[in-house]
Design a protein around this motif. Structure first.
Motif, PDB file in Angstrom:
ATOM      1  N   ALA A 197       0.864  -1.190   0.000  1.00  0.00           N
ATOM      2  CA  ALA A 197       0.000   0.000   0.000  1.00  0.00           C
ATOM      3  C   ALA A 197       0.895   1.233   0.000  1.00  0.00           C
ATOM      4  CB  ALA A 197      -0.879  -0.014   1.247  1.00  0.00           C
ATOM      5  N   GLY A 198       0.668   2.157  -0.957  1.00  0.00           N
ATOM      6  CA  GLY A 198       1.489   3.366  -1.038  1.00  0.00           C
ATOM      7  C   GLY A 198       1.167   4.293   0.111  1.00  0.00           C
ATOM      8  N   ASP A 199      -0.074   4.282   0.591  1.00  0.00           N
ATOM      9  CA  ASP A 199      -0.488   5.182   1.653  1.00  0.00           C
ATOM     10  C   ASP A 199      -0.081   4.617   3.012  1.00  0.00           C
ATOM     11  OD1 ASP A 199      -1.569   6.719  -0.258  1.00  0.00           O
ATOM     12  OD2 ASP A 199      -3.637   6.086   0.073  1.00  0.00           O
ATOM     13  N   TYR A 200      -0.138   5.484   4.018  1.00  0.00           N
ATOM     14  CA  TYR A 200       0.095   5.017   5.387  1.00  0.00           C
ATOM     15  C   TYR A 200      -1.252   4.552   5.933  1.00  0.00           C
ATOM     16  CZ  TYR A 200       3.942   8.394   4.806  1.00  0.00           C
ATOM     17  OH  TYR A 200       5.005   9.110   4.350  1.00  0.00           O
ATOM     18  N   VAL A 201      -1.267   3.340   6.462  1.00  0.00           N
ATOM     19  CA  VAL A 201      -2.531   2.810   6.982  1.00  0.00           C
ATOM     20  C   VAL A 201      -2.343   2.533   8.473  1.00  0.00           C
ATOM     21  CG1 VAL A 201      -4.271   1.001   6.737  1.00  0.00           C
ATOM     22  CG2 VAL A 201      -2.934   1.722   4.752  1.00  0.00           C
ATOM     23  N   ALA A 202      -3.318   2.931   9.269  1.00  0.00           N
ATOM     24  CA  ALA A 202      -3.188   2.680  10.711  1.00  0.00           C
ATOM     25  C   ALA A 202      -4.550   2.353  11.314  1.00  0.00           C
ATOM     26  CB  ALA A 202      -2.597   3.894  11.416  1.00  0.00           C
ATOM     27  N   LEU A 203      -4.476   1.602  12.372  1.00  0.00           N
ATOM     28  CA  LEU A 203      -5.681   1.325  13.156  1.00  0.00           C
ATOM     29  C   LEU A 203      -5.413   1.908  14.542  1.00  0.00           C
ATOM     30  CD1 LEU A 203      -8.395  -0.227  13.069  1.00  0.00           C
ATOM     31  CD2 LEU A 203      -7.186  -2.170  14.063  1.00  0.00           C
ATOM     32  N   LEU A 204      -6.333   2.760  14.974  1.00  0.00           N
ATOM     33  CA  LEU A 204      -6.156   3.411  16.267  1.00  0.00           C
ATOM     34  C   LEU A 204      -7.285   3.019  17.199  1.00  0.00           C
ATOM     35  CD1 LEU A 204      -5.495   7.092  15.069  1.00  0.00           C
ATOM     36  CD2 LEU A 204      -3.825   5.262  15.347  1.00  0.00           C
ATOM     37  N   SER A 205      -7.030   3.114  18.475  1.00  0.00           N
ATOM     38  CA  SER A 205      -8.122   2.922  19.423  1.00  0.00           C
ATOM     39  C   SER A 205      -9.025   4.145  19.338  1.00  0.00           C
ATOM     40  CB  SER A 205      -7.568   2.774  20.846  1.00  0.00           C
ATOM     41  OG  SER A 205      -7.163   4.050  21.303  1.00  0.00           O
ATOM     42  N   GLY A 206     -10.181   4.042  19.954  1.00  0.00           N
ATOM     43  CA  GLY A 206     -11.107   5.170  19.929  1.00  0.00           C
ATOM     44  C   GLY A 206     -10.488   6.422  20.535  1.00  0.00           C
ATOM     45  N   ARG A 207      -9.497   6.273  21.393  1.00  0.00           N
ATOM     46  CA  ARG A 207      -8.861   7.432  22.032  1.00  0.00           C
ATOM     47  C   ARG A 207      -7.593   7.868  21.293  1.00  0.00           C
ATOM     48  NH1 ARG A 207     -10.842   7.988  27.225  1.00  0.00           N
ATOM     49  NH2 ARG A 207      -9.008   9.168  27.858  1.00  0.00           N
ATOM     50  N   GLY A 208      -7.307   7.196  20.182  1.00  0.00           N
ATOM     51  CA  GLY A 208      -6.185   7.632  19.353  1.00  0.00           C
ATOM     52  C   GLY A 208      -4.876   6.925  19.636  1.00  0.00           C
ATOM     53  N   ALA A 209      -4.899   5.793  20.374  1.00  0.00           N
ATOM     54  CA  ALA A 209      -3.645   5.063  20.605  1.00  0.00           C
ATOM     55  C   ALA A 209      -3.385   4.135  19.420  1.00  0.00           C
ATOM     56  CB  ALA A 209      -3.743   4.258  21.894  1.00  0.00           C
ATOM     57  N   TRP A 210      -2.120   3.959  19.085  1.00  0.00           N
ATOM     58  CA  TRP A 210      -1.775   3.079  17.959  1.00  0.00           C
ATOM     59  C   TRP A 210      -2.182   1.640  18.284  1.00  0.00           C
ATOM     60  CZ3 TRP A 210       0.141   5.026  13.540  1.00  0.00           C
ATOM     61  CH2 TRP A 210       0.812   6.255  13.564  1.00  0.00           C
ATOM     62  N   LEU A 211      -2.895   0.993  17.381  1.00  0.00           N
ATOM     63  CA  LEU A 211      -3.137  -0.441  17.511  1.00  0.00           C
ATOM     64  C   LEU A 211      -2.378  -1.168  16.414  1.00  0.00           C
ATOM     65  CD1 LEU A 211      -6.984  -0.495  18.204  1.00  0.00           C
ATOM     66  CD2 LEU A 211      -5.114  -0.685  19.843  1.00  0.00           C
ATOM     67  N   TYR A 212      -2.315  -0.524  15.279  1.00  0.00           N
ATOM     68  CA  TYR A 212      -1.603  -1.127  14.160  1.00  0.00           C
ATOM     69  C   TYR A 212      -1.098   0.004  13.264  1.00  0.00           C
ATOM     70  CZ  TYR A 212      -0.737  -3.016   9.592  1.00  0.00           C
ATOM     71  OH  TYR A 212      -0.136  -3.299   8.414  1.00  0.00           O
ATOM     72  N   ALA A 220       8.045   5.855   7.960  1.00  0.00           N
ATOM     73  CA  ALA A 220       8.026   7.315   7.997  1.00  0.00           C
ATOM     74  C   ALA A 220       8.173   7.866   9.411  1.00  0.00           C
ATOM     75  CB  ALA A 220       6.738   7.830   7.363  1.00  0.00           C
ATOM     76  N   PHE A 221       7.592   7.182  10.390  1.00  0.00           N
ATOM     77  CA  PHE A 221       7.557   7.778  11.732  1.00  0.00           C
ATOM     78  C   PHE A 221       8.269   6.948  12.793  1.00  0.00           C
ATOM     79  CE2 PHE A 221       3.987   9.465   9.386  1.00  0.00           C
ATOM     80  CZ  PHE A 221       4.185  10.809   9.562  1.00  0.00           C
ATOM     81  N   GLY A 222       8.871   5.836  12.371  1.00  0.00           N
ATOM     82  CA  GLY A 222       9.659   4.932  13.200  1.00  0.00           C
ATOM     83  C   GLY A 222       9.436   5.061  14.695  1.00  0.00           C
ATOM     84  N   ALA A 223      10.354   5.771  15.338  1.00  0.00           N
ATOM     85  CA  ALA A 223      10.405   5.779  16.799  1.00  0.00           C
ATOM     86  C   ALA A 223       9.139   6.328  17.438  1.00  0.00           C
ATOM     87  CB  ALA A 223      11.608   6.593  17.251  1.00  0.00           C
ATOM     88  N   ASP A 224       8.389   7.139  16.690  1.00  0.00           N
ATOM     89  CA  ASP A 224       7.193   7.736  17.287  1.00  0.00           C
ATOM     90  C   ASP A 224       6.056   6.734  17.431  1.00  0.00           C
ATOM     91  OD1 ASP A 224       8.241  10.245  17.574  1.00  0.00           O
ATOM     92  OD2 ASP A 224       7.858  10.738  15.464  1.00  0.00           O
ATOM     93  N   ILE A 225       6.172   5.607  16.747  1.00  0.00           N
ATOM     94  CA  ILE A 225       5.066   4.653  16.781  1.00  0.00           C
ATOM     95  C   ILE A 225       5.411   3.544  17.775  1.00  0.00           C
ATOM     96  CG2 ILE A 225       3.690   3.052  15.420  1.00  0.00           C
ATOM     97  CD1 ILE A 225       4.259   4.807  13.007  1.00  0.00           C
ATOM     98  N   MET A 226       4.764   3.585  18.898  1.00  0.00           N
ATOM     99  CA  MET A 226       5.004   2.579  19.934  1.00  0.00           C
ATOM    100  C   MET A 226       3.653   2.106  20.439  1.00  0.00           C
ATOM    101  SD  MET A 226       8.044   4.144  22.225  1.00  0.00           S
ATOM    102  CE  MET A 226       7.230   5.687  22.355  1.00  0.00           C
ATOM    103  N   PRO A 227       3.585   0.864  20.799  1.00  0.00           N
ATOM    104  CA  PRO A 227       2.300   0.369  21.291  1.00  0.00           C
ATOM    105  C   PRO A 227       1.821   1.238  22.457  1.00  0.00           C
ATOM    106  CG  PRO A 227       3.933  -1.399  21.148  1.00  0.00           C
ATOM    107  CD  PRO A 227       4.640  -0.137  20.831  1.00  0.00           C
ATOM    108  N   GLY A 228       0.608   1.640  22.371  1.00  0.00           N
ATOM    109  CA  GLY A 228       0.019   2.430  23.452  1.00  0.00           C
ATOM    110  C   GLY A 228       0.265   3.919  23.334  1.00  0.00           C
ATOM    111  N   ALA A 229       1.272   4.323  22.498  1.00  0.00           N
ATOM    112  CA  ALA A 229       1.522   5.760  22.337  1.00  0.00           C
ATOM    113  C   ALA A 229       0.348   6.398  21.597  1.00  0.00           C
ATOM    114  CB  ALA A 229       2.811   5.980  21.573  1.00  0.00           C
TER     115      ALA A 229
END
Ligand code: C2E
Length: 747
Positions: A197-212, A220-229
Motif C-alpha cells: 500500500a502506497g499510503d500510510y494505513v493505521a488502526l487506532l483505538s477510539g482514544r487515538g492510541a496506535w493499535l496497528y 516514515a515515523f519509526g520511533a514515534d510509533i510505539m504500542p500504546g503511544a
C-alpha cells in the motif's frame, strides 16, 4: 463465508449475491481475497477473463473487481462481453490497474461501462469501502431483479451476434478457480497487502492510541510509533485539537472524513488523512481506521501558486489582486467604523530616469529596496502592495486618528528619500503620496484607490517628495483632465488646431531671424485652450504623437508657402515634446515632412526641452546626431530649469540654448537671476552655441540681455504669437528697435 464450489449450483439468494474477483496474478487474487475476507460477502475468483465469463454463465454477481491487463481476454474485452449479456449488463465492474494506467486506458474503461477505477497500490480500506458500497446497492436492488438460476444457454444470455467461439472456448476449457485462503490475520496476507500500500494505513483505538501501523507508517515515523503511544504525538501541536475533534466525527459507513494537518518534525510536513470509525453498539468510536498520505509537496505547490497569483514577483509584496481583496475586506467588515482607514497611493518621482540611465536591473533593485523601506514604516496589520511599475499602495487599517495617516506618509517619505546604493551608484529618489480616507473619500475600494491616485498626482504636480490628502476639488480637476483628453481626441479628428508663429528678433540687426511655431486650440465660444494645459494631457493620454506629427506637417507646409513667396531664409522652430523625442523614428518623421514639400531641412529648427533630452542622455545623443546630420538646427528650450550634465552638453550637437522665461523675468530684480542668465550666456558661448532668451516683456530685460551678449530675443515686448497671415505681415515690416542694442545706421 464459504468458498464457491467449482461447479456452482443455483444462484444464491439475492441477499447474499457474491462478488467476482478477476485477476490472472494469483498473488494479487490472494491479497484481494484476504483484504475482503471479513466483509461477510461471498467471494468467487476467476483467474482469467474467460473463466470470469464462465462463472457469469452460472451465477449472478453483485460486483466484479477485475484487473485490466490480463493474458488472454483482457479486462476491457471481458467487460464488453459481460455488458453485452442482458443478465449481467448492469453488474458493476471496478477495474484494478496500476498507477501507470494511461488516460486512454481510463477512457476505454469508461466506454465499456466501468463503475469505478482503483489504481494499485490502493489502501485496503478503500477497496473494502468500495466493495461494501456496491454490495449494499445490489442488496437494495435485489427486490427488483428476477431471481432464479442462471440459464447456461439460450439467446437471452447473450444477444445475437455474440462471439460464440469465445463462449465455447471458456465453457469447455474451464480452468479451476484459484484456491482461496481466508483470513486477514494470515501474516503473509497482511504483509503482502499492506507493504504494497502506497499510503500510510493505521488502526487506532477510539482514544487515538496506535493499535496497528502499516510498514509505510513505521518507515516514515519509526520511533514515534510505539504500542500504546498516542497517534496525536505525531500531529503538530497546533493541529492536535482540530484533528482529534474531526476524528470523533468520523463516519462509520462507506464515507470517510478527510482532513489535512501538519506533523511534528524539524521541517513543516503535511498529511492528508481519510478516516473511518468502527463504532461500538452504543455509537462510540471504538476504533479508527486512518489512511494517510504525505501531501507536503502538493501543499508547497499550492502555496507557490497562491504566492504567484497574489504577490508581485519582483518585491514579494501583495499585488493589486490581493490588495483589492484586503481593501474589500477592510471596507466591508469594519469592526470599528469610528477608526479611520487610509489608502496611500505612492509613486516614485523620476523613476524612469533611473531606469533609463542605470538600466532596468538597477531600477528593479531600487524597487525592491523601496518595498523594504515602505514595509518597515507600517504595522503588521497594514498592507503594502505594488500595483504597477513604480506604484505602491499602502492600506492603513489601524489608525487612532486621521492625523496618523499623515505621520505614516511623512515616515515613508523620509525612509524612501534617504539615499541608497544601487549597483555602485548613490541614488536619491523621492516619493509622491496621495491619501484617501474611508469612507469620506470613497465608500468602495475602487473609488478610494482612484481618489488616492488623484491626490498623488497633485502631490507630484506640486513638486514631488510630498503627500497630499484627497480633496473634492482634485476630483473636479481630474474630471476636467479626463474631459480634456476626450475633447482632444475629437479635436485631432476634426482638425481643430491652428498654428501661430512668434518672431525671434536678432539683437544685432533688429530683424526677424526666425519664428517659433506655437499651437493654438480655438474653442466655439471664441476662447483658446492654452497649450500649457492640453499638451501635458496629450502626453499623459498618448495623444501627443498625432498632435506632434500635425505640428511638423504644418510648419513644413508654412515654410513651403513662404518659399513660394520668395522667403527662403527664415527658419521656423517646432516644439518636439519629450515623449515624441523618445520615439525611435523622430528624425525620420522630421526628414519626411520637409522632404515631402521640398523644403531644405536647414529651415527647420527643432526645439527640445532640457528635461526631455537629459532624461535619457545616452539615447538622446544618437537621436540628436541623426537630426543634426539632416541639416536641421537644434535648440534646447527652457534651459536652466532642468538638470543638464555639462559632460553631455559638450557632446550633444546643440546649436542654441534658450534661456527660460522665468530667469528673464527675475534677472533685472534678482541678483541670482541675473547671475544665472550671465552664466547661461557664458556657457553657451564657450560651447559655441547661440543664445536666445524667451519671455522678453520689457525694454530693461532686452537691454540686460543685449549687454551680456544674447544673440536673439523673443517675447511680448516685440510680438505675441500671430497667425500665418500676420506673421507674413511682420516679415514685411522693417527691423525692430532692440533696447540695449547700438543704434543702427539708416540703410
Ligand atoms: N509670459 C510670457 N509668455 C510668453 C512671452 N512670449 C511668449 N510667451 C509664451 O511662452 C511660451 C513659449 O513657448 P515654450 O517655452 O516652447 O512652451 C510651449 C511649448 O512647450 C508648448 N507648445 C506650444 N506649441 C507646441 C507644439 O506645437 N508642440 C509641442 N509639443 N508643444 C507645444 O506649450 C508651451 C506654452 O506655449 P504657449 O502657451 O504658446 O506659450 C508660449 C508663448 O506664447 C512673454 O513675453 N511673456
Amino acid at each position: 463465508m464459504s468458498d464457491p464450489p467449482d461447479n456452482p449450483g443455483p444462484a444464491t439468494a439475492a441477499d447474499d449475491i457474491p462478488i467476482l474477483l478477476v485477476n490472472d496474478d494469483p498473488g494479487a487474487l490472494f491479497a484481494l481475497r484476504t483484504v475482503l475476507a471479513d466483509l461477510g460477502v461471498e467471494i468467487v475468483t476467476a483467474a482469467s477473463g474467460e473463466q470470469a465469463l464462465l462463472r457469469l454463465l452460472r451465477q449472478d454477481f453483485s460486483l466484479i473487481l477485475m484487473d485490466v491487463k490480463m493474458t488472454g481476454l483482457d479486462g476491457f474485452e471481458t467487460a464488453r462481453l459481460v455488458r453485452s449479456r442482458p443478465r449481467s449488463c448492469e453488474t458493476p465492474i471496478i477495474f484494478l490497474t496500476s498507477h501507470r494506467a494511461t488516460d486512454l486506458d481510463r477512457s476505454e474503461g469508461c466506454a465499456v461501462g466501468a463503475a469505478d477505477y482503483l489504481f494499485m497500490p490502493v489502501a485496503p480500506e478503500v477497496i473494502r469501502a468500495k466493495v461494501l458500497s456496491f454490495t449494499h446497492k445490489a442488496r437494495s436492488r435485489q427486490g427488483l431483479r428476477p431471481r432464479g438460476p442462471v440459464q447456461e444457454s439460450g439467446g437471452e444470455l447473450w444477444p445475437s451476434g455474440r462471439d460464440t467461439s469465445l463462449e465455447d472456448a471458456f465453457s469447455t476449457g474451464a480452468a479451476s478457480p484459484t484456491p482461496c485462503i481466508p483470513g486477514l490475520d494470515h501474516p503473509d496476507a497482511a504483509r503482502l497487502v499492506l507493504e504494497h500500500a502506497g499510503d500510510y494505513v493505521a488502526l487506532l483505538s477510539g482514544r487515538g492510541a496506535w493499535l496497528y501501523a502499516s510498514p509505510s507508517y513505521q518507515r516514515a515515523f519509526g520511533a514515534d510509533i510505539m504500542p500504546g503511544a498516542s497517534y496525536f504525538d505525531i500531529v503538530h501541536p497546533d493541529d492536535r485539537r482540530r484533528v482529534a475533534e474531526a476524528l470523533t466525527h468520523a463516519p462509520s459507513d462507506d464515507a470517510h472524513v478527510r482532513l489535512q494537518y501538519r506533523i511534528t518534525g524539524p521541517t513543516e510536513r503535511y498529511l492528508e488523512t481519510d478516516a473511518n470509525a468502527v463504532r461500538t453498539a452504543s455509537g462510540e468510536v471504538g476504533q479508527l481506521v486512518i489512511v494517510s498520505r504525505d501531501v507536503t509537496e502538493r501543499k508547497q505547490m499550492e502555496a507557490h501558486v497562491v504566492q504567484q497569483s497574489f504577490h508581485d514577483s519582483l518585491t514579494g509584496l501583495p499585488n493589486r489582486l490581493l490588495l483589492m481583496d484586503r481593501l474589500t475586506q477592510a471596507t466591508a467588515h469594519r469592526e470599528r467604523p469610528d477608526t479611520p482607514l487610509a489608502v496611500l497611493f505612492m509613486d516614485l518621482d523620476h523613476f524612469k530616469e533611473v531606469n533609463d540611465t542605470l538600466g532596468h536591473a538597477a531600477g528593479d533593485r531600487l524597487l525592491q529596496d523601496v518595498a523594504e523601506r515602505v514595509s518597515s514604516c507600517v504595522r503588521e496589520a497594514d498592507t503594502v502592495a505594488r500595483v504597477g511599475g513604480d506604484e505602491f499602495v499602502v492600506l492603513l487599517v489601524d489608525l487612532r486618528e486621521l492625523a496618523d495617516a499623515a505621520v505614516v506618509a511623512n515616515k515613508i517619505i523620509a525612509a524612501v528619500s534617504a539615499s541608497c546604493q544601487i549597483e555602485g551608484s548613490e541614488l536619491h529618489v523621492t516619493p509622491s503620496i496621495g491619501l484617501a480616507i474611508f469612507p469620506s473619500d470613497g465608500a468602495d475600494p475602487d473609488t478610494l484607490l482612484r481618489n488616492a491616485d488623484v491626490a498623488m498626482y497633485h502631490a507630484k504636480h506640486d513638486g514631488g517628495g510630498r503627500y497630499a490628502f484627497f480633496a473634492a476639488e482634485m476630483q473636479e480637476a481630474a474630471s476636467r483632465r479626463l474631459a480634456l483628453g476626450t475633447a482632444l481626441q475629437r479635436a485631432i479628428r476634426a482638425d481643430e488646431f491652428l498654428m501661430y508663429y512668434q518672431p525671434k528678433i536678432c539683437t544685432a540687426s533688429g530683424s526677424i531671424c526666425g519664428f517659433e511655431s506655437l499651437i493654438r486650440w480655438p474653442q466655439a465660444d471664441g476662447s483658446w485652450i492654452p497649450p500649457s494645459q492640453f499638451i501635458p494631457v496629450a502626453e499623459q493620454t498618448g495623444r501627443i504623437e498625432p498632435i506632434g506629427a500635425w505640428a511638423i506637417r504644418q510648419v513644413s507646409a508654412q515654410l513651403h508657402r513662404w518659399r513660394e513667396l520668395g522667403i527662403d531664409n527664415i527658419p521656423i522652430a517646432v516644439n518636439v515634446s519629450a515623449l515624441q523625442f523618445q520615439r525611435e523614428n523622430v528624425a525620420r518623421s522630421l526628414a519626411d515632412a520637409v522632404e515631402e514639400v521640398g523644403v531644405p531641412p536647414s529651415l527647420l529648427e527643432v526645439e527640445l526641452t532640457e528635461s526631455g533630452v537629459m532624461s535619457n542622455p545616452s539615447q538622446a545623443i544618437a537621436t540628436l546626431h541623426e537630426i543634426h546630420s539632416l541639416g536641421m538646427t537644434i535648440a534646447i528650450d527652457d534651459f536652466g530649469t532642468g538638470y543638464s550634465s555639462l559632460a553631455y552638453l559638450k557632446r550633444f550637437p546643440i546649436d542654441k540654448l534658450k534661456i527660460d522665461a522665468s530667469f528673464v523675468r527675475d534677472m533685472v530684480t534678482d541678483p541670482n537671476g541675473a547671475a544665472i542668465v550671465r552664466a547661461i550666456i557664458g556657457l553657451a558661448h564657450v560651447l559655441n552655441m547661440t543664445v536666445i532668451a524667451e519671455g522678453v516683456e520689457t525694454a530693461e530685460q532686452s537691454a540686460f540681455l543685449v549687454a551680456h551678449g544674447c544673440e536673439e530675443l523673443q517675447g511680448f515686448y516685440f510680438s505675441d504669437a500671430v497667425s500665418n497671415v500676420d506673421a507674413l505681415a511682420l516679415l514685411g515690416r522693417g527691423p525692430y528697435t532692440v533696447p540695449g542694442a547700438p543704434p543702427r545706421r539708416p540703410s
